[in-house]
Scaffold this active site. Structure first.
Site, PDB file in Angstrom:
ATOM      1  N   ASP A   1     101.550  71.873  54.243  1.00 14.75           N
ATOM      2  CA  ASP A   1     102.315  73.121  54.161  1.00 14.75           C
ATOM      3  C   ASP A   1     103.811  72.916  54.265  1.00 14.75           C
ATOM      4  O   ASP A   1     104.592  73.796  53.938  1.00 14.75           O
ATOM      5  CB  ASP A   1     101.858  74.079  55.271  1.00 14.75           C
ATOM      6  CG  ASP A   1     100.478  74.593  54.981  1.00 14.75           C
ATOM      7  OD1 ASP A   1     100.159  74.719  53.804  1.00 14.75           O
ATOM      8  OD2 ASP A   1      99.727  74.835  55.928  1.00 14.75           O
TER       9      ASP A   1
ATOM     10  N   HIS B   1      98.458  68.431  62.947  1.00 13.76           N
ATOM     11  CA  HIS B   1      97.169  68.800  62.354  1.00 13.76           C
ATOM     12  C   HIS B   1      96.066  68.459  63.320  1.00 13.76           C
ATOM     13  O   HIS B   1      96.169  67.463  64.045  1.00 13.76           O
ATOM     14  CB  HIS B   1      96.951  68.044  61.035  1.00 13.76           C
ATOM     15  CG  HIS B   1      95.907  68.685  60.185  1.00 13.76           C
ATOM     16  ND1 HIS B   1      94.570  68.410  60.333  1.00 13.76           N
ATOM     17  CD2 HIS B   1      96.015  69.609  59.213  1.00 13.76           C
ATOM     18  CE1 HIS B   1      93.905  69.146  59.461  1.00 13.76           C
ATOM     19  NE2 HIS B   1      94.741  69.878  58.774  1.00 13.76           N
TER      20      HIS B   1
HETATM   21  N1  CMC Z   1     105.433  71.459  67.054  1.00 13.08           N
HETATM   22  C1  CMC Z   1     105.596  71.046  68.324  1.00 13.08           C
HETATM   23  N2  CMC Z   1     104.610  70.592  69.099  1.00 13.08           N
HETATM   24  C2  CMC Z   1     103.384  70.542  68.576  1.00 13.08           C
HETATM   25  C3  CMC Z   1     103.125  70.942  67.258  1.00 13.08           C
HETATM   26  C4  CMC Z   1     104.205  71.406  66.476  1.00 13.08           C
HETATM   27  N3  CMC Z   1     104.012  71.804  65.206  1.00 13.08           N
HETATM   28  N4  CMC Z   1     101.817  70.803  66.978  1.00 13.08           N
HETATM   29  C5  CMC Z   1     101.256  70.319  68.103  1.00 13.08           C
HETATM   30  N5  CMC Z   1     102.200  70.163  69.058  1.00 13.08           N
HETATM   31  C6  CMC Z   1     101.984  69.607  70.391  1.00 13.08           C
HETATM   32  C7  CMC Z   1     101.331  70.635  71.320  1.00 13.08           C
HETATM   33  O1  CMC Z   1     102.285  71.371  72.029  1.00 13.08           O
HETATM   34  C8  CMC Z   1     100.481  69.755  72.209  1.00 13.08           C
HETATM   35  O2  CMC Z   1     101.325  69.189  73.198  1.00 13.08           O
HETATM   36  P1  CMC Z   1     100.712  68.887  74.666  1.00 13.08           P
HETATM   37  O3  CMC Z   1      99.618  67.891  74.463  1.00 13.08           O
HETATM   38  O4  CMC Z   1     101.882  68.336  75.406  1.00 13.08           O
HETATM   39  O5  CMC Z   1     100.226  70.202  75.187  1.00 13.08           O
HETATM   40  C9  CMC Z   1     100.045  68.601  71.299  1.00 13.08           C
HETATM   41  O6  CMC Z   1     101.058  68.531  70.253  1.00 13.08           O
HETATM   42  C10 CMC Z   1      98.683  68.825  70.651  1.00 13.08           C
HETATM   43  O7  CMC Z   1      98.674  70.115  70.043  1.00 13.08           O
HETATM   44  P2  CMC Z   1      97.392  71.060  69.975  1.00 13.08           P
HETATM   45  O8  CMC Z   1      97.833  72.465  69.809  1.00 13.08           O
HETATM   46  O9  CMC Z   1      96.468  70.733  71.121  1.00 13.08           O
HETATM   47  O10 CMC Z   1      96.729  70.524  68.658  1.00 13.08           O
HETATM   48  P3  CMC Z   1      95.685  71.302  67.770  1.00 13.08           P
HETATM   49  O11 CMC Z   1      94.878  70.260  67.091  1.00 13.08           O
HETATM   50  O12 CMC Z   1      94.941  72.326  68.557  1.00 13.08           O
HETATM   51  O13 CMC Z   1      96.605  72.104  66.728  1.00 13.08           O
HETATM   52  C11 CMC Z   1      97.798  72.737  64.787  1.00 13.08           C
HETATM   53  C12 CMC Z   1      96.804  71.727  65.398  1.00 13.08           C
HETATM   54  C13 CMC Z   1      97.866  72.489  63.280  1.00 13.08           C
HETATM   55  C14 CMC Z   1      97.297  74.177  65.015  1.00 13.08           C
HETATM   56  C15 CMC Z   1      99.185  72.503  65.444  1.00 13.08           C
HETATM   57  O14 CMC Z   1      99.648  71.188  65.206  1.00 13.08           O
HETATM   58  C16 CMC Z   1     100.231  73.532  64.959  1.00 13.08           C
HETATM   59  O15 CMC Z   1     100.288  74.633  65.501  1.00 13.08           O
HETATM   60  N6  CMC Z   1     101.051  73.154  63.905  1.00 13.08           N
HETATM   61  C17 CMC Z   1     101.967  74.094  63.320  1.00 13.08           C
HETATM   62  C18 CMC Z   1     101.217  74.995  62.353  1.00 13.08           C
HETATM   63  C19 CMC Z   1     100.853  74.308  61.053  1.00 13.08           C
HETATM   64  O16 CMC Z   1     101.688  73.649  60.438  1.00 13.08           O
HETATM   65  N7  CMC Z   1      99.596  74.508  60.611  1.00 13.08           N
HETATM   66  C20 CMC Z   1      99.142  74.003  59.316  1.00 13.08           C
HETATM   67  C21 CMC Z   1      98.045  73.002  59.430  1.00 13.08           C
HETATM   68  S1  CMC Z   1      97.775  72.208  57.824  1.00 13.08           S
HETATM   69  C22 CMC Z   1      97.121  73.448  56.839  1.00 13.08           C
HETATM   70  C23 CMC Z   1      95.722  73.808  57.184  1.00 13.08           C
HETATM   71  O17 CMC Z   1      94.842  72.922  57.159  1.00 13.08           O
HETATM   72  O18 CMC Z   1      95.484  75.003  57.456  1.00 13.08           O
END
Ligand code: CMC
Length: 431
Positions: free
Chosen positions: A366, A308
């Site tokens: 989720d 998240h």
């Molecule tokens: N699986 C594997 N690796 C992950 C994941 C994941 N679900 N989420 C983040 N990472 C890694 C990512 O690869 C990155 O690694 P590095 O620093 O080595 O490049 C690190 O963790 C940070 O990720 P980020 O993409 O910079 O983080 P963000 O804050 O931009 O993204 C997120 C947050 C929710 C979009 C992401 O965690 C994700 O894509 N999760 C899966 C989708 C999901 O479950 N979304 C629902 C969120 S809760 C409901 C809502 O509020 O909408």
């Protein structure tokens, strides 16, 4: 003795600029850079708004490090356990918990706005039967501006209130009808003797050929899902609603924009994507393969339902949702469901794996909501519409707050331009 206002000093090319610092009720201090461009001629750069507060708000607070979520100061665990969705809607909209009389009045108003203009049925029928219900919702909610002209004048507080009530009241009918249309069943009209969640379940699952009895445990679980998704401060879809509204667009158009943004798999679409992922994994022995893929930098695969932007601890909504999942699955007798086995094992492995621990990737709301919704009989395509209907009150409360803020302006971010500098047009024969 009152403290002197805090400021930060920014030095650019030897020149100092004083930036006011605002202290919130809770959370980190906020640097006020509104006058920075005028004074120093520089912009700030923050794609994805990772360090930027886009507005003032008194509605919802999240401490992502500690895993805290409050609405108007009340912790989400207490609201999900002791309150119910419409009371939380009132709290979000009006700022305080209602008295018994206020709640009765509010519930009666919402209940009496649940029907759709009869002609809107034709609008649904214009879609292909295989349309995703989110596509139908974006279209139908946007089209409400064409049906409810008497609540589109945003300068009139009474019209704003009517639009708020209409959106909260009609969204379950719209979501349920989007579903009924895709499965070729007749639309079920709302009933005023049922509570909000029971009404939604009935509009989704009843058919005219027989009576439909709402199971109170399922209705309670449905209500809890609505409550847990009601608001989440300045997330992508809420910020979309605020940005759309900043131009003076009507409330139905703004909420349609929020629905469109919510649809994406990184936001509200994650519950559908998560359940599809659990199905793709299929059995516990295949989990290591998917964990490895999630860790592989060259593989775009991510574990859906994990991680998240704000929570770097357990999502407090996920804690409540997990309890709810246990109750519902026990009631429905599906504790040994293979999907649940995959989910339980995936959760266990991810919580102990160094990659997920280091990056603070915990299960989010989720991860569990999809399991409950599937057990209740909803197809995966309905998961995000249910999130949208629950979040409508959050969008509306933030929209209402924005419009009553005298400091609100059209949202107009700047950019770090890296394209070509000015150059002369070349005739086609000389390119
Ligand atoms: N699986 C594997 N690796 C992950 C994941 C994941 N679900 N989420 C983040 N990472 C890694 C990512 O690869 C990155 O690694 P590095 O620093 O080595 O490049 C690190 O963790 C940070 O990720 P980020 O993409 O910079 O983080 P963000 O804050 O931009 O993204 C997120 C947050 C929710 C979009 C992401 O965690 C994700 O894509 N999760 C899966 C989708 C999901 O479950 N979304 C629902 C969120 S809760 C409901 C809502 O509020 O909408």
């Amino acid at each position: 003795m009152s403290e002197a206002p805090k400021t930060a000093t920014l030095t650019i090319d030897g020149e100092n600029y004083e930036l006011p610092i605002h202290s919130p009720t809770s959370g980190p201090d906020v640097l006020d850079i509104r006058k920075l461009y005028g004074q120093a001629g520089v912009f700030t750069y923050d794609p994805g708004f990772t360090s930027t507060a886009s507005c003032e708000s008194t509605i919802t607070y999240i401490d992502g490090e500690k895993g805290i979520l409050t609405h108007r100061g009340y912790p989400i665990g207490e609201l999900a356990g002791q309150s119910h969705y419409l009371e939380v809607c009132y709290l979000l909209l009006y700022g305080e918990l209602p008295t018994a009389a206020q709640l009765e009045d509010f519930e009666s108003t919402i209940t009496r706005h649940t029907m759709l203009h009869e002609q809107m049925g034709n609008f649904f029928r214009g879609f292909r039967r295989d349309a995703h219900p989110m596509a139908v919702m974006v279209g139908v909610v946007g089209a409400m501006s064409a049906f409810y002209h008497d609540s589109t004048d945003i300068s009139d507080p009474r019209q704003r209130e009517i639009a708020s009530h209409r959106l909260i009241a009609k969204m379950p009918t719209i979501a349920a009808w989007a579903y009924k249309y895709t499965i070729g069943q007749p639309f079920v009209y709302p009933r005023n003797d049922l509570d909000y969640a029971s009404n939604f379940l009935r509009m989704c699952f009843a058919v005219p050929a027989e009576e439909y009895e709402v199971n109170p445990i399922l209705s309670r679980a449905m209500d809890r899902i609505f409550t847990l998704h009601a608001d989440h401060e300045q997330n992508a879809s809420t910020s979309t609603v605020r940005l759309a509204s900043s131009s003076g667009a009507n409330p139905f158009a703004c909420i349609a924009a929020g629905i469109a943004c919510l649809w994406g798999p990184a936001h509200g679409g994650a519950n559908q994507a998560c359940l599809e992922m659990l199905k793709e994994i299929g059995s516990v022995d295949r989990i290591p393969e998917f964990i490895e893929r999630a860790k592989d930098k060259n593989d775009p695969f991510r574990l859906m339902g994990f991680g998240h932007r704000v929570y770097k601890n357990m999502d407090p909504r996920a804690t409540v949702m997990k309890q709810s999942a246990d109750e519902v699955l026990e009631l429905l007798g599906v504790e040994d469901n293979p999907l649940l086995q995959v989910a339980t094992e995936l959760e266990r492995i991810a919580l102990s794996d160094p990659y997920f621990k280091e990056k603070k990737l915990f299960p989010n709301v989720d991860f569990y909501s999809g399991i409950i919704l599937e057990a209740m009989g909803f197809p995966t395509s309905m998961f995000t519409p249910i999130f949208a209907l629950s979040r409508t009150v959050g969008w509306i409360s933030q929209w209402k707050e924005q419009l009553s803020d005298p400091a609100h302006k059209i949202g107009r971010p700047r950019q770090l331009y890296l394209g070509e500098d000015v150059r002369s047009y070349t005739d086609i024969e000389n390119r």
